[in-house]
Design a protein around this motif. Structure first.
Motif: not given
Length: 208
Positions: A24-25, A55-66, A81-92
């Motif tokens: 969101k940020h 987002f419409d891919s089967e997989a999404v990889i987030f790289r954190i700028n460390r 970083i606390r990644p959610e177990l479930q995440l709504l991205l777009g309509e998926f």
């Protein structure tokens, strides 16, 4: 690439974030002063800009700028970083399937560990070795300050894989039950043969 914290933003007040908060940020609108574009013939004007995320891919990889560059030196950020177990991205809907942690002070050094989702729960992999395994339904402890990658897969893909694994496990249990039934049948047959042999031996001894 999702930045763990953008310098000069309000988020810098905090030291821990979820993936959703970072997204969101990242997509928020910010002001630009003194626009200059010879193609659009813009000079000295102001405007707004934002990142569009789709987002419409089967997989999404987030790289954190460390890492930040401070006085020409790489400085590792310790934002949790606390990644959610479930995440709504777009309509998926996506589910977390893996996290990669990096322990080290520079991009060119350190050590990586992977926490992957297995059929029974979660596993921590260290140089290909199983270092830790969670119980069914439990999650492993994540070191949020070292999270470098977060891998999400569409929920239907995860569920399809889970169904395949469950069917394979059920088939394996059925085969084991069949083998056990066969062993029990063979054992009963051997016991019956011994009983008959014993009766015959007893009968012969009585005749003598």
């Amino acid at each position: 690439e999702i930045s763990a914290c953008l310098v000069g933003s309000e988020m810098c007040i905090r030291d821990r974030y979820s993936i959703d908060e970072l997204l969101k940020h990242r997509a928020s609108v910010y002001e630009i002063e003194d626009l200059c574009c010879n193609v659009c013939n813009l000079h000295g004007q102001s405007g707004q800009s934002s990142y569009g995320l789709e987002f419409d891919s089967e997989a999404v990889i987030f790289r954190i700028n460390r890492y930040d560059i401070v006085n020409g030196q790489e400085v590792k950020r310790a934002d949790v970083i606390r990644p959610e177990l479930q995440l709504l991205l777009g309509e998926f809907e996506y589910e977390l399937v893996a996290v990669v942690e990096h322990s080290g002070q520079t991009i060119r050094s350190g050590h990586y560990q992977a926490i992957v989702r297995a059929d029974h729960g979660w596993e921590r992999r260290d140089d290909g070795r199983l270092a830790e395994r969670s119980a069914d339904g439990e999650a492993l402890q994540l070191y949020g300050g070292n999270i470098y990658l977060a891998v999400y897969v569409r929920r239907e893909m995860v569920q399809a894989r889970r169904t395949v694994a469950e069917n394979a496990a059920a088939e394996k249990r059925a085969m084991e039950m069949q083998r056990e039934a066969g062993r029990q049948k063979e054992l009963l047959f051997v016991q019956e043969e011994r009983r008959i042999h014993c009766l015959l031996y007893t009968s012969d001894a009585a005749d003598e």
